[in-house]
Design a protein around this motif. Sequence first.
Motif, PDB file in Angstrom:
ATOM      1  N   ARG A  79       0.889  -1.287  -0.102  1.00 16.23           N
ATOM      2  CA  ARG A  79      -0.283   0.076  -0.062  1.00 16.23           C
ATOM      3  C   ARG A  79       0.850   1.324   0.129  1.00 16.23           C
ATOM      4  O   ARG A  79       0.490   2.124  -0.614  1.00 16.23           O
ATOM      5  N   MET A  80       1.878   1.131   0.655  1.00 12.54           N
ATOM      6  CA  MET A  80       2.956   2.110   0.741  1.00 12.54           C
ATOM      7  C   MET A  80       3.538   2.579  -0.497  1.00 12.54           C
ATOM      8  O   MET A  80       3.738   3.694  -1.148  1.00 12.54           O
ATOM      9  N   LEU A  81       3.859   1.455  -1.223  1.00 12.43           N
ATOM     10  CA  LEU A  81       4.311   1.374  -2.539  1.00 12.43           C
ATOM     11  C   LEU A  81       3.691   2.168  -3.621  1.00 12.43           C
ATOM     12  O   LEU A  81       3.908   3.067  -4.444  1.00 12.43           O
ATOM     13  N   ILE A  82       2.281   1.698  -3.661  1.00 15.37           N
ATOM     14  CA  ILE A  82       1.398   2.207  -4.529  1.00 15.37           C
ATOM     15  C   ILE A  82       1.057   3.498  -4.095  1.00 15.37           C
ATOM     16  O   ILE A  82       0.902   4.592  -5.157  1.00 15.37           O
ATOM     17  N   MET A 125       3.868   5.893   8.026  1.00 21.58           N
ATOM     18  CA  MET A 125       3.682   5.759   9.233  1.00 21.58           C
ATOM     19  C   MET A 125       3.017   4.481   9.680  1.00 21.58           C
ATOM     20  O   MET A 125       3.319   4.114  10.649  1.00 21.58           O
ATOM     21  N   GLU A 126       1.979   4.174   8.865  1.00 16.00           N
ATOM     22  CA  GLU A 126       1.322   2.988   9.069  1.00 16.00           C
ATOM     23  C   GLU A 126       2.141   1.687   8.995  1.00 16.00           C
ATOM     24  O   GLU A 126       2.092   0.696   9.662  1.00 16.00           O
ATOM     25  N   VAL A 127       2.990   1.625   7.975  1.00 14.88           N
ATOM     26  CA  VAL A 127       3.973   0.797   7.871  1.00 14.88           C
ATOM     27  C   VAL A 127       4.888   0.133   8.747  1.00 14.88           C
ATOM     28  O   VAL A 127       4.985  -0.656   9.372  1.00 14.88           O
ATOM     29  N   PRO A 170       2.994  10.500   3.658  1.00  8.39           N
ATOM     30  CA  PRO A 170       3.405  10.530   5.193  1.00  8.39           C
ATOM     31  C   PRO A 170       2.717   9.188   5.842  1.00  8.39           C
ATOM     32  O   PRO A 170       3.104   8.639   6.817  1.00  8.39           O
ATOM     33  N   GLY A 171       1.125   9.465   5.749  1.00 11.86           N
ATOM     34  CA  GLY A 171       0.315   8.504   6.608  1.00 11.86           C
ATOM     35  C   GLY A 171       0.610   7.211   6.398  1.00 11.86           C
ATOM     36  O   GLY A 171       0.539   6.205   7.553  1.00 11.86           O
ATOM     37  N   PHE A 210       2.554   6.884  17.292  1.00 12.59           N
ATOM     38  CA  PHE A 210       1.215   7.525  17.345  1.00 12.59           C
ATOM     39  C   PHE A 210       1.132   9.128  17.584  1.00 12.59           C
ATOM     40  O   PHE A 210       0.399   9.785  17.313  1.00 12.59           O
ATOM     41  N   ALA A 211       1.920   9.399  18.322  1.00 14.08           N
ATOM     42  CA  ALA A 211       2.203  10.981  18.645  1.00 14.08           C
ATOM     43  C   ALA A 211       2.746  11.798  17.543  1.00 14.08           C
ATOM     44  O   ALA A 211       2.104  12.843  17.263  1.00 14.08           O
ATOM     45  N   ILE A 212       3.481  11.268  16.520  1.00 15.55           N
ATOM     46  CA  ILE A 212       4.039  11.884  15.408  1.00 15.55           C
ATOM     47  C   ILE A 212       2.921  12.100  14.608  1.00 15.55           C
ATOM     48  O   ILE A 212       2.777  13.022  13.899  1.00 15.55           O
ATOM     49  N   ARG A 213       2.381  11.001  14.445  1.00 17.36           N
ATOM     50  CA  ARG A 213       1.119  11.032  13.562  1.00 17.36           C
ATOM     51  C   ARG A 213      -0.215  11.888  13.940  1.00 17.36           C
ATOM     52  O   ARG A 213      -0.724  12.629  13.264  1.00 17.36           O
TER      53      ARG A 213
END
Length: 141
Positions: A68-71, A79-81, A75-76, A111-114
């Motif tokens: 999903r990150m590649l596609i 962060m999820e990966v 930044p979100g 989580f704080a960064i996000r």
Amino acid sequence: MHNPLIEKFFQKLLYIIEILLAALTIVVLVGNLGMEAYRVIVDPSYFPSSDLFLQNILSIVVGLEFVRMLIDMTPGNLMEVVTVAIARNIILTHDDSITIIVSVIALAGMFAIRRFLLQGKDLHKEVSKFFSEPSNDENPQ
């Protein structure tokens, strides 16, 4: 001395390579998921070893997040990966308590960064594009 035509060509080439890698990764992950399902059904002694099963399934989940990150490199998604990878480490490792505490602190930091550093409108746009239909602004007629 930048040639915009060459830069555009390389951008498109890199995008195509990323899509091909994402497709190949999905094929491998679906194959691994099929092998896990086959092992659970065929080998009755396999399922009680939940550590191995959980390790394989969570590796597939991390791989899907990576695809999903590649596609869609946002930044979100990045962060999820990283968040899923850290959570997988917390769940699967049975190391000393210091390692677990550091992993939990890292997860809390993610989580704080996000929450505080990523702009809210970008996160809303990222989440809403998966759950809503395109608006008239995005789809001109």
